[in-house]
Design a protein around this motif. Sequence first.
Motif, PDB file in Angstrom:
ATOM      1  N   ALA A  27       0.836  -1.204   0.000  1.00  0.00           N
ATOM      2  CA  ALA A  27       0.000   0.000   0.000  1.00  0.00           C
ATOM      3  C   ALA A  27       0.867   1.248   0.000  1.00  0.00           C
ATOM      4  O   ALA A  27       0.589   2.229  -0.694  1.00  0.00           O
ATOM      5  N   GLN A  28       1.952   1.187   0.786  1.00  0.00           N
ATOM      6  CA  GLN A  28       2.848   2.335   0.858  1.00  0.00           C
ATOM      7  C   GLN A  28       3.508   2.591  -0.494  1.00  0.00           C
ATOM      8  O   GLN A  28       3.643   3.729  -0.932  1.00  0.00           O
ATOM      9  N   GLU A  29       3.913   1.493  -1.177  1.00  0.00           N
ATOM     10  CA  GLU A  29       4.549   1.631  -2.487  1.00  0.00           C
ATOM     11  C   GLU A  29       3.582   2.233  -3.497  1.00  0.00           C
ATOM     12  O   GLU A  29       3.938   3.134  -4.256  1.00  0.00           O
ATOM     13  N   THR A  30       2.314   1.722  -3.528  1.00  0.00           N
ATOM     14  CA  THR A  30       1.309   2.256  -4.442  1.00  0.00           C
ATOM     15  C   THR A  30       1.081   3.727  -4.169  1.00  0.00           C
ATOM     16  O   THR A  30       0.994   4.548  -5.091  1.00  0.00           O
ATOM     17  N   SER A  31       0.998   4.098  -2.913  1.00  0.00           N
ATOM     18  CA  SER A  31       0.789   5.494  -2.558  1.00  0.00           C
ATOM     19  C   SER A  31       1.973   6.340  -2.993  1.00  0.00           C
ATOM     20  O   SER A  31       1.809   7.450  -3.501  1.00  0.00           O
ATOM     21  N   ALA A  32       3.193   5.843  -2.825  1.00  0.00           N
ATOM     22  CA  ALA A  32       4.384   6.583  -3.225  1.00  0.00           C
ATOM     23  C   ALA A  32       4.423   6.775  -4.739  1.00  0.00           C
ATOM     24  O   ALA A  32       4.791   7.848  -5.235  1.00  0.00           O
ATOM     25  N   GLU A 181      17.866   8.912  -9.977  1.00  0.00           N
ATOM     26  CA  GLU A 181      18.909   7.989  -9.525  1.00  0.00           C
ATOM     27  C   GLU A 181      18.390   7.282  -8.283  1.00  0.00           C
ATOM     28  O   GLU A 181      18.801   7.555  -7.147  1.00  0.00           O
ATOM     29  N   ALA A 182      17.451   6.393  -8.523  1.00  0.00           N
ATOM     30  CA  ALA A 182      16.752   5.706  -7.433  1.00  0.00           C
ATOM     31  C   ALA A 182      16.270   4.357  -7.928  1.00  0.00           C
ATOM     32  O   ALA A 182      16.222   4.089  -9.137  1.00  0.00           O
ATOM     33  N   ASP A 183      15.878   3.504  -6.959  1.00  0.00           N
ATOM     34  CA  ASP A 183      15.326   2.194  -7.292  1.00  0.00           C
ATOM     35  C   ASP A 183      13.840   2.110  -7.018  1.00  0.00           C
ATOM     36  O   ASP A 183      13.156   1.245  -7.569  1.00  0.00           O
ATOM     37  N   THR A 184      13.328   2.975  -6.155  1.00  0.00           N
ATOM     38  CA  THR A 184      11.911   2.928  -5.776  1.00  0.00           C
ATOM     39  C   THR A 184      11.315   4.324  -5.825  1.00  0.00           C
ATOM     40  O   THR A 184      12.028   5.340  -5.852  1.00  0.00           O
ATOM     41  N   ALA A 185       9.984   4.356  -5.823  1.00  0.00           N
ATOM     42  CA  ALA A 185       9.278   5.633  -5.814  1.00  0.00           C
ATOM     43  C   ALA A 185       9.552   6.404  -4.532  1.00  0.00           C
ATOM     44  O   ALA A 185       9.638   7.643  -4.546  1.00  0.00           O
TER      45      ALA A 185
END
Length: 647
Positions: A27-32, A181-185
């Motif tokens: 949920a946190q990833e989707t929100s990000a 320069e990142a791997d995640t939102a």
Amino acid sequence: MHAVVWGGRCFLLCLLAAMALPTGASAQETSAEQDLAEKYAPIAYVKQQERACDTHGEPYLPVPVEIVFDDPEVFLKRHRTGVELRDPVVVAAPVAQDLAGKDDTHYLDLPGNARLPGCDYEKWSGTRMDEVGLEPTVYARLATEADRPGTLVLQYWFYWAFDDFNNTHESDWEMVQLAFEADTAEEALTQDPAEVVFAQHAGGERADWDDEKLQKDGDRLIVYPAAGSHATYYGDSIWIGWGAGGTGFGCDDTSAPLDAVPLDVVLLPDDPDPDGPFAWLLFDGRWGERHAWEFNGPLGPNAGTKWDTPVSWTDDVRRSSLSISGHETIGPGPASLFCTISNFAGSTATSFPISPLMIGYQAAAVALGLVLLMLWNWRYIGRAFGVYARRLPLFLLLSLSVLPVAIAGASVQDLIRSTAVGDWVDRVFSGSNVAVILGTGFAGMQQFLLLGLVAPAIIHATNDVIRHDDSGFRASWGVALREVRTTFGAILLNTLLLALMMFSVVLIPLAVYRGVQWLYTPHAVIIDGASWRQARHVSRSRVRGRWWRTLALSALVWLISGFPGPILANLLLLTGVVSLDGAELVSSVIYAIAFTVAIITTTLYYQRIGDAEAAMQRGAVRESPRAPGPDEGTPAPATLEPGTPTA
């Protein structure tokens, strides 16, 4: 017992609820991801339309793909080569789920004819947006590339219902993207983008996040979609469009006036459900009617390198685009010629469904025609260069005179355009036949001043060289200035009469006929001393019986004076030898010389046919059995320079 059963039911319900809801991390990833997509959501600055069906503005907006779904006027078809005259309909009024899994032989057919669009697609899209209740929208997608770890890409995809550029086609997909320069939102939300790329046709243009050309409203990107083509740019201007592989050949217009359109964001899933609302992401076919060449409906965003390799596709995109706004030149500029030719070629190819091979044949035929035209009239062209070379100092000074007069004409023209009168002329005559006379026939104030001031001086100097009278630069300009009111009066009268004929439409053939007859109005004033009222009649008398020859020579002179400079400048520009300013300078200098040679050529022709008429009159007088009357004078013999060509 009841307590045990009830407790068991509660446990089962809680377990099902836990399975149905995403985990905390998910949920946190989707929100990000949603937060990231909304943080940089583009604002599109779209070229304003003055009225409905105005082709100078942008009639479409980036919209949800639902505009084409569940519409009885839209069909999903399958292309069948050599089997049937018409491609069979697979589904009428398709929805997203109908597209899932369909291969590249399938395509959507929207209501209208992409080769003759008229206003049909604009009316249809406007009606559909109202019916379905659609708002301007952009699709967001987060992606990585396995071979390029450590980079997260945020792509924004725009769907347009129609592409009204030089290669008209149904539907249009364009995009811009940001790289982190990142791997995640979550990581990306804590930093600025490392790079931004705006897609333009099959290529693109990059910028750093702190680049001056990148405009932002807070963190939201400001994008400038070009009218018709929808290629995205970083500012308002007119740009030379030249995508990868020669795609998007033409001029992209993002100039003012513009409307700011904030876009709603729809986040695309990584793994679309074939039975869900994003099933259209599984469609491998085309989003528009099938046509040959660049007029074919486009593939969807999922069928290309931008989707499959979202990081590496940007390796070869350029750092800048070529803006042509605000660049003035003497005569036809390289940029304006580029736009004119590309627009004409696009309109021709759109109206007549021809293949690239056929276009090549037609270009070869035109080139052959030009060669024959040049051979037919080369004696005048060749001798004009000889006269120029023989009196090089004189004609170089006259060529230099072209530059300040043309600059003054351009300044006056800009001043007129900035007034209410100029705005009215642009709106009333834009695209009309009158514009052909005012804009092309006399090329605005620049050409008007050149014809009224510099051309008379060149005509007088050429006439003196032919007659072996070396009067020089000052004397030639003295005659031009002495006759300035007469010359301008004659040209203005011609312009007014021709404009009225063209405006009437039915008199266009007469306007063309008279326009050729009156081409030598300045010559009649300077050489024959005609008044501003008589000049066009004297010119017509000289041309009588030689209309086609005069037309051919005039066309050749127009080509020689107007094309060499811009063509050479464009070659130098596109090969990177010179900048746009350098190209404009090259074009201006060549035009100043070519204009002088053109006027020398027309003067040689005018004088030659005049001498031929005088010779015929002398022969008629000698053969006459009676003596001339008291009011009949015998024309004085004309002194011809050795080697003068006969008519």
